[in-house]
Scaffold this motif. Structure first.
Motif, PDB file in Angstrom:
ATOM      1  N   ARG A 173      -0.261  -3.531  -3.449  1.00  0.00           N
ATOM      2  CA  ARG A 173      -0.382  -2.741  -2.218  1.00  0.00           C
ATOM      3  C   ARG A 173       0.831  -1.831  -2.086  1.00  0.00           C
ATOM      4  O   ARG A 173       1.968  -2.271  -2.272  1.00  0.00           O
ATOM      5  CB  ARG A 173      -0.491  -3.651  -0.986  1.00  0.00           C
ATOM      6  CG  ARG A 173      -1.797  -4.426  -0.906  1.00  0.00           C
ATOM      7  CD  ARG A 173      -1.910  -5.190   0.408  1.00  0.00           C
ATOM      8  NE  ARG A 173      -3.166  -5.916   0.514  1.00  0.00           N
ATOM      9  CZ  ARG A 173      -4.292  -5.394   0.979  1.00  0.00           C
ATOM     10  NH1 ARG A 173      -4.290  -4.144   1.404  1.00  0.00           N
ATOM     11  NH2 ARG A 173      -5.410  -6.110   1.027  1.00  0.00           N
ATOM     12  N   ASP A 174       0.563  -0.582  -1.706  1.00  0.00           N
ATOM     13  CA  ASP A 174       1.658   0.360  -1.513  1.00  0.00           C
ATOM     14  C   ASP A 174       2.181   0.267  -0.085  1.00  0.00           C
ATOM     15  O   ASP A 174       1.824  -0.638   0.672  1.00  0.00           O
ATOM     16  CB  ASP A 174       1.199   1.783  -1.845  1.00  0.00           C
ATOM     17  CG  ASP A 174      -0.016   2.202  -1.024  1.00  0.00           C
ATOM     18  OD1 ASP A 174      -0.343   1.506  -0.045  1.00  0.00           O
ATOM     19  OD2 ASP A 174      -0.633   3.234  -1.361  1.00  0.00           O
ATOM     20  N   ALA A 175       3.059   1.204   0.299  1.00  0.00           N
ATOM     21  CA  ALA A 175       3.667   1.172   1.629  1.00  0.00           C
ATOM     22  C   ALA A 175       2.638   1.350   2.727  1.00  0.00           C
ATOM     23  O   ALA A 175       2.831   0.881   3.858  1.00  0.00           O
ATOM     24  CB  ALA A 175       4.748   2.249   1.730  1.00  0.00           C
ATOM     25  N   GLU A 180      -3.770  -0.789  -5.154  1.00  0.00           N
ATOM     26  CA  GLU A 180      -3.789  -0.130  -6.449  1.00  0.00           C
ATOM     27  C   GLU A 180      -4.161  -1.156  -7.504  1.00  0.00           C
ATOM     28  O   GLU A 180      -3.547  -2.217  -7.607  1.00  0.00           O
ATOM     29  CB  GLU A 180      -2.426   0.492  -6.764  1.00  0.00           C
ATOM     30  CG  GLU A 180      -2.020   1.599  -5.807  1.00  0.00           C
ATOM     31  CD  GLU A 180      -0.683   2.197  -6.161  1.00  0.00           C
ATOM     32  OE1 GLU A 180      -0.079   1.702  -7.156  1.00  0.00           O
ATOM     33  OE2 GLU A 180      -0.231   3.124  -5.476  1.00  0.00           O
TER      34      GLU A 180
END
Length: 299
Positions: A173-175, A180
């Motif tokens: 997980r991104d910000a 992803e």
């Protein structure tokens, strides 16, 4: 009494008619007199004609044509359109400021950077169990045979000469909280005996590269280069391929000095670049069977 009035109106009418006739005859008499006076005027004063003088032809003596020089600065011929300038004093002069001529063309351009893909590509996958990627069905593509090959980790394709060793899926997980997915498959190439890692969504290319150079001035000119530095010639100049940038699809080319032109280097960008094809993964229901035939209806 009535008869008296009738006689009275009759007398008045006769008087009015007489007066009108008198005035009419008087005006007619005056008109005839005036027209007669005009005719007398024209007859007494006839138009006087003027004689037109005649010009006597004269013979001209023309001098013989002698070409005269406009000075050493005049560089134009008879059919050359002159360029006239104005100097600081306001006089017309044949020479003056001229715009800088455009630079000579480089002569060649980068048509394409061709890379041969690896013969096996990972097109997609079908997850049976999200907690166990080894149960996924991999959708691979044989570039040489132009056909799809479906295998699970641990299975082998004899016809395509490779075996799937393992398959892994990493979710991050991104910000912003977006997930992803990074899916990789390790295959063993039976031809070379080497292990190759295939990444979903990315085409795997071989290390060999072919640079195709063409020319706008000479459409038939085509040059294929496989390494740098490499020297090649066009119909008008000599060049050297110095660098190949695969990430930006550019090459650095040097044009050798020719006559009065100095050497020149340019970074050429490929005019035709084929976009990579992205295939999204497909997830199967969690309680689906593990047999390959269970997924045949999808295709």
């Amino acid at each position: 009494m009535k008869k008296i009035y009738d006689k009275f109106f009759l007398v008045i009418a006769v008087l009015s008619l007489s007066t009108g006739l008198y005035l009419c005859l008087k005006n007619i008499g005056q008109g005839s007199v005036s027209s007669a006076s005009v005719e007398i005027e024209v007859i007494d004063n006839p138009y006087q004609y003027e004689a037109i003088p005649t010009a006597e032809p004269k013979q001209a003596n023309w001098p013989e044509p002698v070409p005269q020089s406009a000075g050493p600065e005049w560089i134009y011929d008879v059919f050359t359109p002159p360029e006239i300038y104005i100097d600081q004093s306001g006089n017309f002069v044949p020479t003056g400021w001229k715009p800088t001529p455009p630079p000579p063309p480089f002569g060649v351009y980068l048509s394409d950077i061709a890379r041969k893909p690896y013969r096996i590509q990972l097109e997609g996958y079908i997850e049976e169990d999200r907690t166990d990627p080894s149960k996924s069905l991999l959708l691979l593509f044989d570039e040489e045979e132009q056909k799809q090959v479906r295998l699970r980790p641990g299975n082998e394709s004899v016809a395509s000469e490779f075996k799937v060793i393992s398959f892994s899926i990493t979710r991050l997980r991104d910000a912003n909280g977006n997930i992803e997915v990074d899916a990789k498959a390790s295959v063993l190439d039976s031809r070379t005996g080497k292990e190759v890692v295939l990444t979903h969504g990315q085409r795997l290319f071989l290390e060999d590269v072919t640079v195709i150079v063409r020319s706008d001035e000479f459409p038939d000119f085509r040059k294929e280069l496989t390494e740098s530095p490499s020297t090649f010639e066009s119909p008008t100049a000599k060049y050297t391929l110095l660098e190949i940038n695969l990430e930006e699809s550019t090459v650095l080319v040097e044009k050798h000095a020719l006559h009065n032109e100095p050497a020149e280097r340019r970074t050429l960008e490929a005019r035709s670049t084929a976009p990579e094809q992205t295939i999204l993964p497909t997830s199967a229901p969690e309680n689906n069977e593990q047999d390959d035939e269970a997924f045949d209806f999808i295709f």
